[in-house]
Scaffold this motif. Structure first.
Motif, PDB file in Angstrom:
ATOM      1  N   GLY A  71       0.813  -1.205   0.000  1.00 18.60           N
ATOM      2  CA  GLY A  71       0.000   0.000   0.000  1.00 18.60           C
ATOM      3  C   GLY A  71       0.845   1.252   0.000  1.00 18.60           C
ATOM      4  O   GLY A  71       1.962   1.295  -0.472  1.00 18.60           O
ATOM      5  N   ALA A 153      -7.937   7.609  -1.664  1.00 16.20           N
ATOM      6  CA  ALA A 153      -7.911   6.221  -1.187  1.00 16.20           C
ATOM      7  C   ALA A 153      -6.491   5.670  -1.260  1.00 16.20           C
ATOM      8  O   ALA A 153      -5.710   6.033  -2.147  1.00 16.20           O
ATOM      9  N   SER A 154      -6.163   4.766  -0.332  1.00 21.80           N
ATOM     10  CA  SER A 154      -4.823   4.182  -0.276  1.00 21.80           C
ATOM     11  C   SER A 154      -4.929   2.663  -0.205  1.00 21.80           C
ATOM     12  O   SER A 154      -4.825   2.065   0.868  1.00 21.80           O
ATOM     13  N   PRO A 155      -5.191   1.998  -1.336  1.00 22.51           N
ATOM     14  CA  PRO A 155      -5.364   0.537  -1.331  1.00 22.51           C
ATOM     15  C   PRO A 155      -4.073  -0.188  -0.992  1.00 22.51           C
ATOM     16  O   PRO A 155      -2.973   0.302  -1.251  1.00 22.51           O
ATOM     17  N   GLN A 156      -4.216  -1.384  -0.425  1.00 25.28           N
ATOM     18  CA  GLN A 156      -3.054  -2.151   0.006  1.00 25.28           C
ATOM     19  C   GLN A 156      -2.448  -3.004  -1.107  1.00 25.28           C
ATOM     20  O   GLN A 156      -1.298  -3.419  -1.014  1.00 25.28           O
ATOM     21  N   ASP A 208     -10.060   2.031   1.805  1.00 25.22           N
ATOM     22  CA  ASP A 208      -9.085   1.275   1.029  1.00 25.22           C
ATOM     23  C   ASP A 208      -9.692   0.415  -0.078  1.00 25.22           C
ATOM     24  O   ASP A 208      -8.958  -0.107  -0.908  1.00 25.22           O
ATOM     25  N   THR A 209     -10.999   0.184  -0.088  1.00 30.22           N
ATOM     26  CA  THR A 209     -11.601  -0.731  -1.053  1.00 30.22           C
ATOM     27  C   THR A 209     -12.741  -0.064  -1.804  1.00 30.22           C
ATOM     28  O   THR A 209     -13.444   0.804  -1.273  1.00 30.22           O
TER      29      THR A 209
END
Length: 385
Positions: A71, A153-156, A208-209
């Motif tokens: 991420g 947003a900060s997706p993993q 995140d999603t």
């Protein structure tokens, strides 16, 4: 030009600005009070800019070795937002705060808030279509949430949020869960006389999603409705798009047990005709798929049970297809392109009775559509005794 001397824009989010935004607007494109303000609400545009030197090359890299995972989107991109009466006006205001020139050659994601889409996106389409740097293979989304939140947003799974969204759609197309609907295809459908455009409708579940929640369908340049997630494969079935990736629970008639059916291949035949001076459409849909799961181990999938299940699946699918067509007819939005079939096959009738897109939008509301469905279960899986 040196690539690091450009501000590389990866994603753009568009929201409605707050009411007092006009008072805070910089005098970049016009002086306060010198020109009448353009009609309509102001826009808040947020852009996602790649930070030079922070995007690692290749998988893994030092971040994973230091235990930081995949991420960290906020480390690789910079999100800046500004307001304006049009999208170009807002971007001009943003350019005053960003020293390098904005470059859209690597733009991949355009997210539009649902409230903005319902009021019309003609100005947005005009700007992006005129800009030669904007690719026609970009993805344009309609977002239930603020587009600014989507940009932040900060997706993993990905270090760059834009890549996460792009891969989400690309993989959905490969798995047969969404049509291949790039922004260029949307513009082409919106320009056709007998068809309307649609865009993916997404929802931000957490920070995140992102969830693909249906189709947002349009009438001209305004969003007029949306579908449920289950209705995406129904749309693909009517127009005959493959691969078929939809799945659905079905109750076995005469019992309290359920099975999961997964479609694998589909074919659609659309035939227009003129009867009693009115256009009609006949749609025949053929589906093949597999049994994926049983709710109870005691359920015996004999030939007779499979045949009954096929009949029940066809009955359930028929109702779903009819309800989806009716939903679009209520809004006058022909996302299936039935009008284009009439314009191609019954062109004499079209040239005499319809001629314009606006006339077809009204006629589509009363269009008679006859749907027939045939579903076959090809495999039920294996089990060792």
């Amino acid at each position: 030009m040196e690539i690091e001397e450009r501000a590389v824009v990866l994603g753009i989010g568009i929201d409605k600005a707050e009411p007092e935004a006009e008072n805070k607007e910089s005098e970049v494109t016009h002086l306060h009070g010198s020109l009448p303000s353009p009609k309509g609400d102001m826009l808040r545009v947020s852009i996602q800019i790649a930070v030079p030197g922070r995007i690692p090359l290749g998988p893994g890299g030092g971040w994973r070795r230091r235990g930081m995972g995949g991420g960290g989107g906020q480390n690789t991109v910079w999100v800046v937002d500004g307001v304006g009466h049009t999208i170009d006006d807002a971007l001009n205001n943003l350019q005053r705060r960003i020293s390098p020139p904005l470059f859209y050659g690597h733009l991949r994601i355009i997210a539009i808030n649902e409230e903005v889409a319902k009021k019309g996106i003609a100005n947005l389409n005009d700007f992006f279509r005129r800009n030669p740097d904007v690719r026609r293979m970009n993805w344009m989304f309609i977002s239930e949430d603020k587009a600014y939140d989507l940009m932040k947003a900060s997706p993993q799974l990905e270090r760059i949020p834009t890549i996460y969204l792009m891969n989400t759609m690309d993989e959905s197309v490969k798995m047969g869960r969404f049509p291949n609907d790039f922004v260029g295809i949307f513009w082409s459908a919106s320009s056709a006389k007998g068809k309307e455009g649609y865009l993916p409708y997404i929802r931000l579940k957490t920070k995140d999603t992102v969830e693909l929640s249906g189709l947002a369908f349009f009438k001209d340049d305004k969003m007029v409705g949306k579908t449920a997630p289950l209705e995406i494969p129904l749309y693909m079935g009517i127009v005959g798009l493959n691969p078929a990736g939809g799945q659905a629970f079905m109750k076995i008639p005469g019992s309290s047990e359920f099975v999961m059916f997964g479609a694998r291949n589909r074919k659609s035949l659309i035939k227009p005709s003129i009867r009693n001076g009115k256009p009609q459409i006949s749609v025949k849909i053929y589906l093949e798929g597999n049994m994926l799961e049983k709710s109870n181990e005691q359920v015996r999938l004999s030939n007779d049970v499979i045949k009954v299940a096929e009949q029940q699946l066809s009955k359930n699918a028929l109702k779903g297809y009819q309800d989806l067509i009716k939903k679009t007819q209520e809004k006058g939005s022909d996302i299936f392109g039935f009008g284009e079939y009439i314009r191609a096959k019954e062109w004499r009738y079209w040239n005499k009775e319809i001629r314009t897109k606006q006339k077809w939008q009204e006629m589509y509301k009363e269009l008679a559509v006859d749907v027939k469905v045939e579903i076959h279960i090809r495999r039920i899986g294996m089990k060792a005794r």
